[in-house]
Design an enzyme around this catalytic site. Sequence first.
Site, short mmCIF file in Angstrom:
data_model
loop_
_atom_site.label_atom_id
_atom_site.label_comp_id
_atom_site.label_asym_id
_atom_site.label_seq_id
_atom_site.Cartn_x
_atom_site.Cartn_y
_atom_site.Cartn_z
N TRP A 1 0.59 -1.28 0.08
CA TRP A 1 0.06 -0.04 -0.13
C TRP A 1 0.83 1.31 0.12
CZ3 TRP A 1 -4.30 -1.33 -2.12
CH2 TRP A 1 -4.78 -2.61 -1.64
N ASP B 1 -1.93 6.67 6.07
CA ASP B 1 -3.04 5.83 5.71
C ASP B 1 -3.15 4.62 6.95
OD1 ASP B 1 -4.38 3.57 4.56
OD2 ASP B 1 -3.03 3.14 2.83
N LYS C 1 -12.37 -2.16 6.27
CA LYS C 1 -11.39 -2.87 7.05
C LYS C 1 -11.90 -2.64 8.45
CE LYS C 1 -8.76 -3.72 3.41
NZ LYS C 1 -8.03 -2.35 3.12
C1 LIG Z 1 -7.06 -2.01 1.90
C2 LIG Z 1 -6.13 -1.09 2.02
C3 LIG Z 1 -5.98 -0.09 1.08
C4 LIG Z 1 -6.88 0.08 -0.17
O1 LIG Z 1 -8.07 0.33 0.07
P1 LIG Z 1 -9.21 0.77 -1.12
O2 LIG Z 1 -10.08 1.34 -0.37
O3 LIG Z 1 -9.32 -0.57 -1.82
O4 LIG Z 1 -8.52 1.66 -2.16
C5 LIG Z 1 -5.01 0.88 0.98
N1 LIG Z 1 -4.14 1.11 2.16
C6 LIG Z 1 -4.45 0.02 3.23
C7 LIG Z 1 -3.59 0.16 4.38
C8 LIG Z 1 -5.39 -1.17 3.04
O5 LIG Z 1 -5.33 -1.85 3.95
#
Ligand SMILES: *Cc1c(COP(=O)(O)O)cnc(C)c1O
Length: 354
Positions: free
Chosen positions: A100, A167, A191
């Site tokens: 990511w 993030d 998540k």
């Molecule tokens: C799942 C995830 C993403 C991607 O998320 P999307 O909503 O599918 O774009 C980005 N960063 C992390 C840490 C993730 O777990």
Amino acid sequence: MKVHNFSAGPSILPKDVMKKAAKAVVDLDKSGLSLIEISHRSKAFIQIMEEACSKALELTNLENKGYKAIFLQGGASLQFLMVAFNLLENKAGYVNTGTWSEKAIKEAKLFGEVIEVANSKNTNFNYIPREYKIPNDIDYLHLTTNNTIFGTQIKEIPETDIPLIADMSSDIFSRVFDYSKFDLFYAGAQKNMGPAGATLVIVKESLLGKVTRAIPSMLDYQNHIDKESMFNTPPVFAVYTSMLNLRWIEEQGGIVALGAKNKLKSNLLYKEIDRNSKFKGFTAKEDRSEMNATFNLLDPSLSEAFDTLCSNAGISGLKGHRSVGGYRASMYNALNIESIELLVNCMQTLEEKN
Ligand SMILES: *Cc1c(COP(=O)(O)O)cnc(C)c1O
């Protein structure tokens, strides 16, 4: 049979939240109308959006501190470029701790110079780099607080005067944290917050308005703040269900209570991974994620036996990501300790029988 959902994302939500969300899809608060057929500008939905935003700020302890919470679309992946579009004037620093982070770096490079201040690529991202220097001429430093795929988590946030961006897609609302160390953080809902389709961004408003490039309206944080997440039609179902889940978090005792529960859960599983002669953990011990545990069988020929034990016990979603292999147990807020106990039992049974 009860199913125990260890999926990495989209992932488990509290049953009660899903029941309430399902009900609102048919009839929102006895209004005779569905949540998904009313105007997003109705009083009912405006209240839902306001509560979702204010709960997000309350839970992270950021009320009245110059922060704004907004709900956007496009997932965390759109944030990879929105962050850079809105904040990257000359140079930005990124700590690369996995897939990511790499995707975030790739997008940022479209907007300016990107310095990868540290990475853990050499060992397939199984640890969090610590000893690195933060350049003092960067516009911001970007971190991924929890690496969903590799199962590592940043425990100590670097001390710096440089604006920190994170993030937090897979560990927001999961642990006690000084969220005010960050100037902006974002999380795709699916998540640990709600259904896919909504992305939460919390940003210190004073950070904005400094880049010289023109920003298209849909990508402009300030525009979404000014329009209170209603610049265009928001993802009403995802926002509503996230709001219900934020209420649920509050009812559980907030992040303090859930953080303690998540620690218990992850400690229990990691203890078994270390004790059990058939398994080994993938990551460095001090960097283990409380949300996603990655582990492997020492003898891959036992995988069929283990998979059968797990599926007979109702365990779902344990398969590891292809870039790590093995197993990944995701232990988000809504997963109860009983589910971990069950998984530990399966691991013990495998050891006893082989
Ligand atoms: C799942 C995830 C993403 C991607 O998320 P999307 O909503 O599918 O774009 C980005 N960063 C992390 C840490 C993730 O777990």
